[in-house]
Motif scaffolding. Structure first.
Motif, PDB file in Angstrom:
ATOM      1  N   ILE A  77       0.838  -1.204   0.000  1.00 19.70           N
ATOM      2  CA  ILE A  77       0.000   0.000   0.000  1.00 19.70           C
ATOM      3  C   ILE A  77       0.874   1.255   0.000  1.00 19.70           C
ATOM      4  N   PHE A  78       2.094   1.136   0.572  1.00 16.77           N
ATOM      5  CA  PHE A  78       2.975   2.308   0.635  1.00 16.77           C
ATOM      6  C   PHE A  78       3.451   2.695  -0.772  1.00 16.77           C
ATOM      7  N   SER A  79       3.859   1.673  -1.554  1.00 20.87           N
ATOM      8  CA  SER A  79       4.289   1.957  -2.930  1.00 20.87           C
ATOM      9  C   SER A  79       3.096   2.414  -3.750  1.00 20.87           C
TER      10      SER A  79
ATOM     11  N   VAL B 208       1.471  12.454   2.268  1.00 20.87           N
ATOM     12  CA  VAL B 208       1.676  12.189   3.699  1.00 20.87           C
ATOM     13  C   VAL B 208       1.267  10.738   3.966  1.00 20.87           C
ATOM     14  N   ALA B 209       1.469   9.912   2.955  1.00 20.36           N
ATOM     15  CA  ALA B 209       1.070   8.514   2.993  1.00 20.36           C
ATOM     16  C   ALA B 209       2.244   7.653   3.470  1.00 20.36           C
ATOM     17  N   GLN B 210       3.088   7.276   2.529  1.00 16.47           N
ATOM     18  CA  GLN B 210       4.239   6.423   2.873  1.00 16.47           C
ATOM     19  C   GLN B 210       5.062   7.094   3.982  1.00 16.47           C
ATOM     20  N   GLY B 211       5.529   6.269   4.939  1.00 20.36           N
ATOM     21  CA  GLY B 211       6.209   6.831   6.104  1.00 20.36           C
ATOM     22  C   GLY B 211       7.663   7.158   5.831  1.00 20.36           C
ATOM     23  N   PHE B 212       7.918   8.397   5.451  1.00 21.34           N
ATOM     24  CA  PHE B 212       9.309   8.844   5.361  1.00 21.34           C
ATOM     25  C   PHE B 212       9.356  10.313   5.719  1.00 21.34           C
TER      26      PHE B 212
ATOM     27  N   ALA C  19      -1.431  -4.608  11.795  1.00 19.02           N
ATOM     28  CA  ALA C  19       0.000  -4.924  11.852  1.00 19.02           C
ATOM     29  C   ALA C  19       0.713  -4.387  10.627  1.00 19.02           C
ATOM     30  N   TYR C  20       1.982  -4.062  10.804  1.00 15.54           N
ATOM     31  CA  TYR C  20       2.834  -3.647   9.688  1.00 15.54           C
ATOM     32  C   TYR C  20       2.836  -4.764   8.641  1.00 15.54           C
ATOM     33  N   ASP C  21       2.862  -4.384   7.380  1.00 16.47           N
ATOM     34  CA  ASP C  21       2.556  -5.354   6.315  1.00 16.47           C
ATOM     35  C   ASP C  21       3.616  -6.422   6.067  1.00 16.47           C
TER      36      ASP C  21
ATOM     37  N   VAL D 293      -7.834   6.610   8.122  1.00 17.44           N
ATOM     38  CA  VAL D 293      -6.619   6.688   7.308  1.00 17.44           C
ATOM     39  C   VAL D 293      -5.463   7.157   8.188  1.00 17.44           C
ATOM     40  N   ARG D 294      -4.257   6.900   7.725  1.00 23.60           N
ATOM     41  CA  ARG D 294      -3.058   7.257   8.475  1.00 23.60           C
ATOM     42  C   ARG D 294      -2.341   8.408   7.780  1.00 23.60           C
ATOM     43  N   ILE D 295      -1.899   9.342   8.602  1.00 22.65           N
ATOM     44  CA  ILE D 295      -1.159  10.496   8.076  1.00 22.65           C
ATOM     45  C   ILE D 295       0.251  10.480   8.662  1.00 22.65           C
TER      46      ILE D 295
ATOM     47  N   VAL E  74      11.223  -0.055  15.827  1.00 21.70           N
ATOM     48  CA  VAL E  74      11.941   0.842  14.915  1.00 21.70           C
ATOM     49  C   VAL E  74      11.656   2.323  15.174  1.00 21.70           C
ATOM     50  N   TYR E  75      10.497   2.627  15.788  1.00 24.21           N
ATOM     51  CA  TYR E  75      10.225   4.045  16.095  1.00 24.21           C
ATOM     52  C   TYR E  75      10.781   4.430  17.465  1.00 24.21           C
ATOM     53  N   GLY E  76      11.393   3.449  18.122  1.00 23.78           N
ATOM     54  CA  GLY E  76      12.100   3.573  19.378  1.00 23.78           C
ATOM     55  C   GLY E  76      11.877   4.837  20.169  1.00 23.78           C
TER      56      GLY E  76
ATOM     57  N   GLY F 124      17.110   4.413   9.791  1.00 28.48           N
ATOM     58  CA  GLY F 124      16.281   5.194   8.875  1.00 28.48           C
ATOM     59  C   GLY F 124      15.369   6.131   9.641  1.00 28.48           C
ATOM     60  N   LYS F 125      14.761   5.604  10.724  1.00 29.88           N
ATOM     61  CA  LYS F 125      13.832   6.415  11.520  1.00 29.88           C
ATOM     62  C   LYS F 125      14.595   7.387  12.418  1.00 29.88           C
ATOM     63  N   LEU F 126      15.683   6.916  12.998  1.00 30.51           N
ATOM     64  CA  LEU F 126      16.375   7.739  13.993  1.00 30.51           C
ATOM     65  C   LEU F 126      17.117   8.915  13.368  1.00 30.51           C
TER      66      LEU F 126
ATOM     67  N   HIS G 250       3.742   1.666  17.930  1.00 32.20           N
ATOM     68  CA  HIS G 250       3.067   0.837  16.936  1.00 32.20           C
ATOM     69  C   HIS G 250       2.742   1.609  15.658  1.00 32.20           C
ATOM     70  N   ASN G 251       3.011   0.946  14.546  1.00 34.55           N
ATOM     71  CA  ASN G 251       2.606   1.465  13.245  1.00 34.55           C
ATOM     72  C   ASN G 251       1.384   0.655  12.824  1.00 34.55           C
ATOM     73  N   PRO G 252       0.210   1.224  12.681  1.00 33.48           N
ATOM     74  CA  PRO G 252      -0.075   2.646  12.502  1.00 33.48           C
ATOM     75  C   PRO G 252      -0.663   3.375  13.714  1.00 33.48           C
TER      76      PRO G 252
ATOM     77  N   TYR H 204       5.593   8.443  14.211  1.00 34.28           N
ATOM     78  CA  TYR H 204       5.258   9.661  13.469  1.00 34.28           C
ATOM     79  C   TYR H 204       4.063   9.501  12.552  1.00 34.28           C
ATOM     80  N   PHE H 205       3.096   8.706  13.027  1.00 35.96           N
ATOM     81  CA  PHE H 205       1.851   8.563  12.279  1.00 35.96           C
ATOM     82  C   PHE H 205       0.669   8.958  13.147  1.00 35.96           C
ATOM     83  N   GLN H 206      -0.335   9.547  12.517  1.00 33.08           N
ATOM     84  CA  GLN H 206      -1.575   9.883  13.209  1.00 33.08           C
ATOM     85  C   GLN H 206      -2.734   9.262  12.433  1.00 33.08           C
TER      86      GLN H 206
HETATM   87  N1  GLN Z   1       7.294   1.754   7.021  1.00 33.85           N
HETATM   88  C1  GLN Z   1       6.827   2.705   6.079  1.00 33.85           C
HETATM   89  C2  GLN Z   1       5.370   3.036   6.385  1.00 33.85           C
HETATM   90  O1  GLN Z   1       4.768   2.460   7.253  1.00 33.85           O
HETATM   91  C3  GLN Z   1       6.899   2.253   4.658  1.00 33.85           C
HETATM   92  C4  GLN Z   1       8.017   1.427   4.222  1.00 33.85           C
HETATM   93  C5  GLN Z   1       7.766   0.878   2.843  1.00 33.85           C
HETATM   94  O2  GLN Z   1       7.360   1.600   1.941  1.00 33.85           O
HETATM   95  N2  GLN Z   1       7.931  -0.394   2.700  1.00 33.85           N
HETATM   96  O3  GLN Z   1       4.824   3.876   5.721  1.00 33.85           O
END
Ligand code: GLN
Ligand code: PMP
Length: 414
Positions: A22-24, A38-42, A127-129, A380-382, A213-215, A244-246, A182-184, A331-333
């Motif tokens: 879903i991120f791609s 504000v979708a994919q988490g970066f 859960a994270y995918d 939805v997640r932002i 990972v969001y430690g 990547g996150k830190l 936790h993501n999301p 960093y998601f809401q």
């Molecule tokens: N972890 C990131 C997120 O939750 C995405 C990473 C990815 O695109 N695989 O948005």
């Protein structure tokens, strides 16, 4: 023999329910329609300048060949000192810490190393995918512990509800996968949730995979509690982190796993044939940076910086009909749009991207794919890991979406 051009037929898919993540998908849709992503988490914040210089220097200094399979020794040293200093957890640098191509690669390797055909693996839902496909490839069976999405108020607000995990444990359970922050949802561990988890797992042969990972990105004065810090959990637990996150550098793909020696030995058997090792100069640059005072300051500001961004976003949409509980970490809401639109999150997030120029992540892909068609998710997640201008633009777009629904309500309700 005459060569033939017959195309081999594919065997049955090993992952029949899996498509593009879903991120791609949402990032591609955002690009196609020029929408704010504000979708994919970066983060759209840059890695610190001194860190970038340290990585460039490592390249110029000739750190350009394979790093050790286990990872750069100086980076492993920093990780072990961090666990000791911040969590009172001891990990041996040579035998208990392994650097991977992002946390993803070592999470994947750990699941392949531990899960056998028919083993049950409990994951929290949503859960994270990454987890479910990795378990399926190992021949494992997923059991989902559904978490409340609007965390209970009070002292334990947002705590991961571990009693749901207890209900799913059987004599086939091999692994529990947990993720905090936790993501999301942003839910964090509390001392109580870790204590309860340790009681649930005591006397079993179950391993714990704790994706952290969001430690240190925790909000409102919460401590960052790692499962590594829990004396009873420690011997059955693998903890994961991501630079990547830190360091605002998700594209560098450097992460780690810390786990007791007997578990690490098995993880490395997979890791050495999967990626073997990852970006040597990036690891060295990160290691050299992490031992500086600037890095200490950067890491200590991470939580407060993201908390201010979360608050900025939420203050900007407080007068809309979106419903939300402030994220406790990460960093998601999540925002709930159910007052405004009754359609599914997949449909709505596509429409917002195309028509309103705002790309978000629908929640249902974090759910059991087999059941998502029956479950109508209206959240939805932002990602708020963005500079303040991007956050302000997100607010404007959300307010415009809110106003659009209100002015078209009679039409949408029919
Ligand atoms: N972890 C990131 C997120 O939750 C995405 C990473 C990815 O695109 N695989 O948005
Ligand atoms: N776990 C979770 C919960 C994540 O959100 C992510 C995404 N970035 C990862 C693991 C993977 O981290 P990395 O980018 O370091 O592979």
């Amino acid at each position: 023999m005459t060569p033939t051009s017959i195309r081999p037929s594919l065997p049955p898919s090993k992952l029949p329910h899996v498509g593009t993540t879903i991120f791609s998908t949402m990032s591609a849709l955002a690009n196609e329609h020029g929408a704010l992503n504000v979708a994919q988490g970066f983060p759209d914040l840059d890695p610190p300048l001194t860190l970038r210089d340290a990585v460039k220097k490592a390249i110029d200094d000739g750190v350009n060949q394979y790093s050790p399979m286990t990872g750069d020794p100086k980076l492993r040293l920093w990780i072990s000192e961090m666990y000791k200093g911040e969590h009172g957890a001891i990990y041996d640098i040579d035998n208990e810490i392994t650097i991977g191509a992002g946390a993803s690669s070592v999470i994947f390797a750990s699941i392949q190393a531990l899960v056998h055909k028919g083993d049950e693996v409990i994951i929290v839902d949503p859960a994270y995918d990454l987890y479910a496909p990795a378990v399926h490839l190992a021949g494992g069976v997923i059991k989902r512990a559904t978490l409340p999405l609007s965390p209970n108020k009070g002292e334990e607000e947002g705590a991961i509800d571990v009693s749901k995990i207890d209900e799913l444990i059987s004599d086939k359970t091999r692994l529990v996968i947990i993720n905090a922050p936790h993501n999301p949802t942003g839910a964090c561990f509390t001392r109580k949730s870790l204590d309860e988890l340790s009681i649930i797992l005591s006397g079993t042969n179950i391993f714990l995979l704790s994706d952290e990972v969001y430690g240190p990105i925790v909000h409102d004065g919460r401590p960052f509690l790692s499962a590594a810090s829990h004396r009873e959990l420690h011997s059955r637990t693998m903890v994961f982190g991501s630079f990547g996150k830190l360091l605002h550098a998700t594209g560098w793909k450097i992460g780690w796993v810390a786990a007791p020696r007997f578990i690490t030995k098995e993880i490395r058997k997979v890791h050495q044939y999967d990626v073997f090792s990852t970006g040597a100069p990036i690891q060295r640059g990160i290691a050299n940076y992490l031992f500086t005072d600037q890095a200490k300051q950067h890491l200590s500001e991470l939580g407060p910086i993201y908390e201010a961004k979360r608050d900025r976003l939420l203050a900007g949409i407080k007068d809309t009909d979106f419903i939300f509980t402030p994220a406790e970490g990460g960093y998601f809401q999540i925002i709930d749009y159910s007052i405004l639109d009754k359609r599914s999150d997949i449909e709505v997030s596509r429409e917002w991207t195309i028509k309103h120029g705002l790309a978000t992540i629908p929640l249902s892909p974090f759910r059991d794919s087999g059941k998502s068609s029956a479950l109508i998710e209206r959240r939805v997640r932002i990602c708020f890991a963005k500079d303040d201008n991007t956050i302000d633009e997100t607010i404007l777009k959300l307010c415009a979406i809110d106003a659009y629904y209100k002015s078209n309500r009679p039409l949408l309700d029919v």
